[in-house]
Structures are given as C-alpha cells and as structure tokens.
Design a protein around this motif. Structure first.
Motif, PDB file in Angstrom:
ATOM      1  N   LEU A   1       0.805  -1.221   0.000  1.00 22.46           N
ATOM      2  CA  LEU A   1       0.000   0.000   0.000  1.00 22.46           C
ATOM      3  C   LEU A   1       0.839   1.273   0.000  1.00 22.46           C
ATOM      4  CD1 LEU A   1      -2.847  -0.999   2.506  1.00 22.46           C
ATOM      5  CD2 LEU A   1      -2.822  -1.154   0.012  1.00 22.46           C
ATOM      6  N   GLY A   2       2.156   1.148   0.092  1.00 19.03           N
ATOM      7  CA  GLY A   2       3.003   2.325   0.058  1.00 19.03           C
ATOM      8  C   GLY A   2       3.893   2.456   1.277  1.00 19.03           C
ATOM      9  N   GLU A   3       4.225   3.704   1.624  1.00 21.05           N
ATOM     10  CA  GLU A   3       5.182   3.980   2.685  1.00 21.05           C
ATOM     11  C   GLU A   3       4.526   4.681   3.866  1.00 21.05           C
ATOM     12  OE1 GLU A   3       8.194   6.417   0.926  1.00 21.05           O
ATOM     13  OE2 GLU A   3       9.097   4.773  -0.231  1.00 21.05           O
TER      14      GLU A   3
ATOM     15  N   LEU B   1      -4.281 -12.929  13.229  1.00 11.18           N
ATOM     16  CA  LEU B   1      -4.136 -13.921  12.162  1.00 11.18           C
ATOM     17  C   LEU B   1      -3.962 -13.170  10.841  1.00 11.18           C
ATOM     18  CD1 LEU B   1      -4.154 -16.848  11.186  1.00 11.18           C
ATOM     19  CD2 LEU B   1      -6.653 -16.780  11.221  1.00 11.18           C
ATOM     20  N   CYS B   2      -2.729 -12.824  10.538  1.00 10.81           N
ATOM     21  CA  CYS B   2      -2.441 -11.949   9.388  1.00 10.81           C
ATOM     22  C   CYS B   2      -1.180 -12.386   8.675  1.00 10.81           C
ATOM     23  CB  CYS B   2      -2.231 -10.503   9.848  1.00 10.81           C
ATOM     24  SG  CYS B   2      -3.598  -9.764  10.752  1.00 10.81           S
ATOM     25  N   ARG B   3      -1.128 -12.048   7.406  1.00  9.70           N
ATOM     26  CA  ARG B   3       0.117 -12.157   6.652  1.00  9.70           C
ATOM     27  C   ARG B   3       0.948 -10.899   6.915  1.00  9.70           C
ATOM     28  NH1 ARG B   3      -0.196 -16.582   3.516  1.00  9.70           N
ATOM     29  NH2 ARG B   3      -2.260 -17.276   2.841  1.00  9.70           N
ATOM     30  N   ASN B   4       2.139 -10.843   6.323  1.00  8.51           N
ATOM     31  CA  ASN B   4       3.019  -9.696   6.528  1.00  8.51           C
ATOM     32  C   ASN B   4       2.505  -8.465   5.780  1.00  8.51           C
ATOM     33  OD1 ASN B   4       4.631 -11.458   7.932  1.00  8.51           O
ATOM     34  ND2 ASN B   4       6.490 -11.054   6.769  1.00  8.51           N
ATOM     35  N   HIS B   5       1.977  -7.501   6.510  1.00  6.82           N
ATOM     36  CA  HIS B   5       1.568  -6.223   5.928  1.00  6.82           C
ATOM     37  C   HIS B   5       1.443  -5.212   7.055  1.00  6.82           C
ATOM     38  CE1 HIS B   5      -2.499  -7.001   7.417  1.00  6.82           C
ATOM     39  NE2 HIS B   5      -2.481  -8.178   6.801  1.00  6.82           N
ATOM     40  N   ARG B   6       1.157  -3.961   6.704  1.00  3.60           N
ATOM     41  CA  ARG B   6       1.143  -2.903   7.710  1.00  3.60           C
ATOM     42  C   ARG B   6       0.105  -3.139   8.792  1.00  3.60           C
ATOM     43  NH1 ARG B   6      -0.270   2.514   4.637  1.00  3.60           N
ATOM     44  NH2 ARG B   6       1.462   1.703   3.402  1.00  3.60           N
ATOM     45  N   GLY B   7      -1.007  -3.775   8.450  1.00  2.38           N
ATOM     46  CA  GLY B   7      -2.031  -4.034   9.449  1.00  2.38           C
ATOM     47  C   GLY B   7      -1.524  -4.898  10.581  1.00  2.38           C
ATOM     48  N   LEU B   8      -0.707  -5.893  10.256  1.00  4.84           N
ATOM     49  CA  LEU B   8      -0.128  -6.742  11.292  1.00  4.84           C
ATOM     50  C   LEU B   8       0.833  -5.939  12.156  1.00  4.84           C
ATOM     51  CD1 LEU B   8       0.547  -9.348  12.729  1.00  4.84           C
ATOM     52  CD2 LEU B   8       1.997 -10.000  10.800  1.00  4.84           C
ATOM     53  N   VAL B   9       1.709  -5.164  11.527  1.00  2.37           N
ATOM     54  CA  VAL B   9       2.669  -4.355  12.280  1.00  2.37           C
ATOM     55  C   VAL B   9       1.947  -3.354  13.179  1.00  2.37           C
ATOM     56  CG1 VAL B   9       4.551  -2.681  12.087  1.00  2.37           C
ATOM     57  CG2 VAL B   9       4.446  -4.631  10.522  1.00  2.37           C
ATOM     58  N   GLU B  10       0.952  -2.674  12.625  1.00  6.61           N
ATOM     59  CA  GLU B  10       0.219  -1.687  13.418  1.00  6.61           C
ATOM     60  C   GLU B  10      -0.527  -2.336  14.576  1.00  6.61           C
ATOM     61  OE1 GLU B  10      -0.627   1.727   9.992  1.00  6.61           O
ATOM     62  OE2 GLU B  10      -2.091   0.113  10.308  1.00  6.61           O
TER      63      GLU B  10
ATOM     64  N   THR C   1      12.192  -6.707  -5.362  1.00 10.86           N
ATOM     65  CA  THR C   1      12.046  -5.763  -4.254  1.00 10.86           C
ATOM     66  C   THR C   1      13.403  -5.267  -3.777  1.00 10.86           C
ATOM     67  OG1 THR C   1       9.991  -6.824  -3.535  1.00 10.86           O
ATOM     68  CG2 THR C   1      11.131  -5.451  -1.923  1.00 10.86           C
ATOM     69  N   ILE C   2      14.381  -6.159  -3.703  1.00 11.64           N
ATOM     70  CA  ILE C   2      15.735  -5.742  -3.310  1.00 11.64           C
ATOM     71  C   ILE C   2      16.248  -4.688  -4.271  1.00 11.64           C
ATOM     72  CG2 ILE C   2      18.135  -6.509  -3.119  1.00 11.64           C
ATOM     73  CD1 ILE C   2      17.015  -9.222  -2.148  1.00 11.64           C
ATOM     74  N   GLN C   3      16.009  -4.896  -5.563  1.00 13.80           N
ATOM     75  CA  GLN C   3      16.467  -3.923  -6.555  1.00 13.80           C
ATOM     76  C   GLN C   3      15.703  -2.610  -6.447  1.00 13.80           C
ATOM     77  OE1 GLN C   3      17.200  -4.855 -10.940  1.00 13.80           O
ATOM     78  NE2 GLN C   3      15.203  -3.827 -11.077  1.00 13.80           N
ATOM     79  N   GLU C   4      14.371  -2.681  -6.393  1.00 16.65           N
ATOM     80  CA  GLU C   4      13.562  -1.463  -6.422  1.00 16.65           C
ATOM     81  C   GLU C   4      13.668  -0.652  -5.136  1.00 16.65           C
ATOM     82  OE1 GLU C   4       9.662  -2.884  -7.272  1.00 16.65           O
ATOM     83  OE2 GLU C   4      10.047  -3.175  -9.416  1.00 16.65           O
ATOM     84  N   ARG C   5      13.847  -1.331  -4.001  1.00 19.89           N
ATOM     85  CA  ARG C   5      13.889  -0.641  -2.711  1.00 19.89           C
ATOM     86  C   ARG C   5      15.305  -0.505  -2.156  1.00 19.89           C
ATOM     87  NH1 ARG C   5       9.370   2.314  -1.685  1.00 19.89           N
ATOM     88  NH2 ARG C   5       7.549   1.206  -2.503  1.00 19.89           N
ATOM     89  N   SER C   6      16.303  -0.942  -2.918  1.00 21.62           N
ATOM     90  CA  SER C   6      17.703  -0.874  -2.480  1.00 21.62           C
ATOM     91  C   SER C   6      17.880  -1.463  -1.089  1.00 21.62           C
ATOM     92  CB  SER C   6      18.204   0.585  -2.511  1.00 21.62           C
ATOM     93  OG  SER C   6      18.124   1.121  -3.804  1.00 21.62           O
ATOM     94  N   CYS C   7      17.314  -2.638  -0.886  1.00 26.81           N
ATOM     95  CA  CYS C   7      17.371  -3.279   0.430  1.00 26.81           C
ATOM     96  C   CYS C   7      18.804  -3.694   0.745  1.00 26.81           C
ATOM     97  CB  CYS C   7      16.459  -4.488   0.471  1.00 26.81           C
ATOM     98  SG  CYS C   7      14.709  -4.074   0.249  1.00 26.81           S
ATOM     99  N   SER C   8      19.209  -3.457   1.979  1.00 24.71           N
ATOM    100  CA  SER C   8      20.560  -3.817   2.407  1.00 24.71           C
ATOM    101  C   SER C   8      20.583  -5.095   3.227  1.00 24.71           C
ATOM    102  CB  SER C   8      21.180  -2.682   3.229  1.00 24.71           C
ATOM    103  OG  SER C   8      20.356  -2.360   4.340  1.00 24.71           O
TER     104      SER C   8
END
Length: 553
Positions: free
Chosen positions: A75-77, A108-117, A292-299
């Motif tokens: 959903l974005g940042e 009971l959630c997959r990995n997304h902002r709702g779970l983190v929040e 995702t590693i390429q697009e987000r420059s994940c380290s």
C-alpha cells in the motif's frame, strides 16, 4: 556449573559481561551516535519512559527520526511519525479505557502494515497478543482457540471462515480487506483503517502492566504449543545479535520471514531499535524478492532456509536480471541449512550470510557468521554475547567435543512457560532446546537433529539430517526430507522424499549409492520417494506426518 567452553560464564558473571559489552556493541553499530543532540535526548527519554517493548522501540525511533520511512508494503510507505500516530489511534480504538482489564488479542495476518500496526498498538496498551500462524489447519486453530480464547481477533479477510463461531463473544476486526481498495471484508467487523480514521489522536501513556506475546510452536508433529515471551527483553538480545551480525542503523530491511513467528517478530523489534526501513510483502515469491531488493535498495534480507532454496532454484539468468548489489546481509533462521546452500548462496550473491540458531522458547542462542559458514557450511556458529550453550548426556553430564548430546542454553530471552502448563526441561538453569548436537574442538556448534527425530535402526542411532545433507548435494535435487518409518526387522528405517530440479531425472538406486559413498550403511534410506513438492508449514518446515500420508501419491 559445567560449561561448553571456559569463556561461557553463568549467573552474575554472564550478566556483568552483558552490561559491559552492550554499550560498546551498540556504539559500534551507530545506535548511540548523537548526530542531533536534541533528537537523541528525545529518543533516550522516550525509551526510558516506554521501555524496550515493541511500542518503546517505535516511540523512541519516531522521536529521533520522525521523517524517515519506517514501513513499506503493497500500500506504500509510512514514516516513523505516521506509524506512531496511526498506532496511537488504533490503540485507543481497540482498548478505549487504559485502566480496564487488558484483553487478549488474537492476530491472524500475513506480513503487511495491518499486522505491524496491530502489534504495536497492542504493545502500547499492554494487551496480551496471541500470534496465530497463517498455515494452521482448521482443527489446529480451533484447538489453540479453545485454550487461548481471545476477546479481540484481528484477521485478514481470507481467514474469516476459519475464525471460531459461537461461544464467548469476540470482537472481530479486519486487518487486510479482500479488495485492493479495502472495501470487501465479508462481514468480519470494521477495518483497521476505519478504526484509525474515526479515532482522535490520544495522548497515550505506557501501560501500567506490560502484556505478553504468545508465540505458537511450529506444530509439525501435532498440536502447536503456546509459549509466552517477556514483552520487555532489554538491550541484551539486541546486542547479542549485533555482536555477530553486521547490521547497521538505518538499514533497509526486507523481512520475508513471517512476523507471526518469533524469528520474524524479533527481526521487527531489531529493525525498530535500529531505526531501519522495514519492507514486507504478504506472500513470498522468490523472483519478487529479488525485484524488491532492486527497487527498494534493500541492504538486509531476513528469511528462512526454504526461501533461500527457492531463490537459488530460479534459473541463473533470472537471478542475474536483477541488481541486488545493495544487499549486504542475509540473516536466516527457523530450520537447518540443507546441503551446501550457504556456500552456493554466497557465491551467487556477494553478501554476508548469517545463520541464527534458536527456538520459539529461547530466542537466538548461537550465530554463524559468513566466515564460519564458508569454512563449515553446516555449523550453527558460536554462542551469541550473553548466551550460554552446553551439551549434556542423558544423566546431565557435559560431553566432550565431537560427542553428540542434548543441547541446553541460557540467555536473557527465555520464555515464561507454556500456556497450557506443559513442563519445560531445564538443567542447571539452562533450557533444553529439543535438539541434539555437538561442539567441535574450536567451539563451533553443530545441530545433528531433533531429539525426537533420532532413528534407532538395527541398534544404530541415526539422524536423518546427515542423509538429507548428502542427498541435497546431488545436482538433480531441489528439495529433500528424510524421516523414519516403521520396519518389522530393524524397528525403524530411513525414508527419503525428494523433489527433483526442473528438467532433471533421478532414480532411487543412484540416491542410495550416493549416500552409501559418504555415510554408513545404516544411514542409507531404504525407501526413496519422488514428489512434486514437500508439505511445509508457514515457516517452511517440513511436516513429517504429511510426508507419510502422501507416500503413495
């Protein structure tokens, strides 16, 4: 107290060592560097006020780096300031009365902002959270919920039909609606976004009583067990991880490991403490990970072994199509690294691979660095700072290096017991890890297998993992699992279940000859089955009883 190595101290000595090393370790990783003294003061003040909970990590990070991107999903940042504000509102919406009885919240959630929040909001209110695995079957979920009935359940729409019906009233909240616009929710209650939008921003104070996090064991051999972990781990576990991994402040961390598992959840805690940018996605896809590693420059990549296997199973041309040069560190945990996966992955991707060994109950207890894995691909490394590991025989006596025994460990992350009151085995203040293994002469730890997986065939003790590693080195093999089956003559025998690589052919005799060339006769699988896939749970662990169920498929 007998120790695995002389330098591994116990009791007050170990705690004193942590007190000396924690500030130095954190300083080396940039956590204590006061680039902006005013913001650094606000960060420390917030941390002292809220403590080292998940909520405390976020509040402190928002005080120090409010405009830094904290979370990225489909959903974005969200910046740290935005995540702080949204979780304040959600906390007030879920638990309006700060002084009321703290509810138990099932998630009971997959990995997304709702779970983190949801996790952060519950931490801000001190609620007890039960993290439900997305791979639980209906029977397992019902069994867990009978024991750990929740007052509130936060779930993705796709799991609505699995939620308990009848019995005690439950408040249901939708974390990830079915439609991409967030509209469909199948009568599962309000969405998290609706709760956040309609709740004014409150002035929250830390809860007077900290809640607990209940993780479920993998349940590969039956009903999952609930393990309570302390919500306020202190700085020791963070320093332990930083002592043997090259993580840095402000890393861009792609967490592919499920956040409902202790490994994924702990990685989220580390990320907030490091003021990192967390990147998550609801479903793992190996090529999407590289994209995702390429697009987000994940380290940094946080993952489990089967995910690395799936990445390595991609054609070389597909892997080469993505620029992954930003990736510095890959940390893997959750199960054994099979075959020569460690070396192959580091050859394909110039990263520092770290293998973290631990459990739901004990957290991480040892870490293998890239140098360890280059020299010894199957090692679980050395005990992390503040951890003690020892190998004991059945009578509780320490065994010498090279001798297999039962693994016991102690550190600052021990859990507070099983929710169902099941006993936990301890010796000399150390927790039994459920595994058997050995130290070599240099103090490196090796996991030989699960204690309950040891096979006695014809009077010989056999661990399936040894055969798995040998079979995995065959170029025709994509995945393999070795387990035991009943044998009328020998009591038990080994059976291998193999998934071949695309376009490859392999026969049972070739497999047996290959294993016999490296292992003893009694370690050779007498049964060899070929499968299109191996049954795994959400953490990527093979489910043994389902292997037997599909043996004739």
């Amino acid at each position: 107290m007998v120790h695995a190595r002389p330098e591994y101290r116990s009791g007050a000595g170990r705690r004193a060592g942590q007190a000396i090393n924690v500030p130095l370790t954190m300083a080396r990783r940039g956590l204590l560097w006061p680039w902006r003294p005013l913001r650094a003061t606000r960060q420390i003040t917030a941390l002292l006020h809220w403590g080292t909970t998940l909520a405390g990590g976020l509040v402190a990070a928002a005080a120090r780096d409010p405009d830094r991107v904290a979370l990225v999903d489909e959903l974005g940042e969200l910046t740290y300031a935005e995540l702080h504000d949204r979780t304040d509102r959600l906390a007030a919406a879920l638990i309006p009365d700060r002084d009321a009885r703290r509810p138990r919240v099932g998630v009971l959630c997959r990995n997304h902002r709702g779970l983190v929040e949801s996790l952060i909001a519950c931490s801000k209110r001190g609620a007890e959270v039960v993290l439900l695995g997305t791979g639980l079957g209906p029977g397992q979920l019902n069994s867990v919920m009978r024991e750990l009935w929740a007052d509130i359940i936060i779930a993705d729409t796709e799991f609505a039909d699995q939620l308990p019906r009848g019995g005690r009233p439950i408040t249901k909240v939708t974390a990830w609606p079915g439609g991409p616009d967030g509209s469909a929710r199948c009568g599962q209650g309000p969405t998290l976004n609706e709760l956040i939008a309609r709740t004014p921003a409150p002035a929250l104070e830390p809860p007077s009583i900290q809640g607990r996090i209940v993780f479920l064991s993998s349940g590969t051999s039956g009903r999952p067990k609930g393990a309570r972990r302390p919500p306020r781990p202190g700085f020791g576990p963070l320093a332990a991880m930083l002592s043997r991994t090259p993580l840095r402040v402000h890393d861009r961390m792609l967490i592919e490991a499920p956040l409902f598992h202790a490994w994924g959840y702990s990685s989220l805690q580390i990320a907030l403490a490091m003021r990192a940018t967390v990147v998550i996605g609801r479903r793992f896809d190996p090529e999407q990970t590289l994209r995702t590693i390429q697009e987000r420059s994940c380290s940094t990549l946080i993952t489990v072994p089967i995910m690395l296997q799936r990445i390595m199973a991609l054609p070389a041309r597909v892997r080469a199509a993505y620029d992954t040069s930003s990736l510095r560190v890959t940390a893997v945990s959750g199960s054994r690294l099979p075959g020569d996966l460690a070396g192959a992955f580091m050859d394909a991707f110039p990263v520092e691979l770290c293998n973290v060994y631990g459990s739901t109950e004990a957290g991480w207890v040892s870490i293998a660095t890239a140098a360890d894995l280059r020299a010894h691909p199957h090692t679980a490394g050395r005990p992390a700072a503040g951890s003690e590991v020892t190998i004991l025989d059945a009578e509780g006596r320490q065994v010498p290096p090279g001798t297999t025994g039962r693994i016991f460990a102690a550190n600052g992350m021990h859990f507070e017991g099983y929710t169902g009151g099941l006993p936990m085995e301890t010796r000399h203040g150390m927790l039994f890890m459920g595994d058997v293994g050995h130290f070599d002469d240099d103090g490196l730890l090796y996991i030989d297998g699960r204690a309950d997986e040891m096979v006695v065939s014809g009077g010989e003790n056999v661990f399936p993992g040894a055969a798995e590693d040998v079979i995995a080195r065959l170029p025709q093999v994509r995945e393999v699992a070795v387990t035991s089956v009943a044998d009328p003559e020998y009591g038990e025998r080994l059976a291998a279940y193999i998934v071949t690589a695309p376009g490859q052919r392999l026969d049972a005799d070739t497999v047996r000859v290959h294993v016999r060339s490296e292992l003893a006769r009694y370690a050779v699988p007498r049964d060899v089955h070929f499968r299109s896939h191996l049954p795994r749970n959400a953490m990527g662990k093979v489910v043994p009883h389902r292997l037997h169920e599909t043996a004739g498929a």
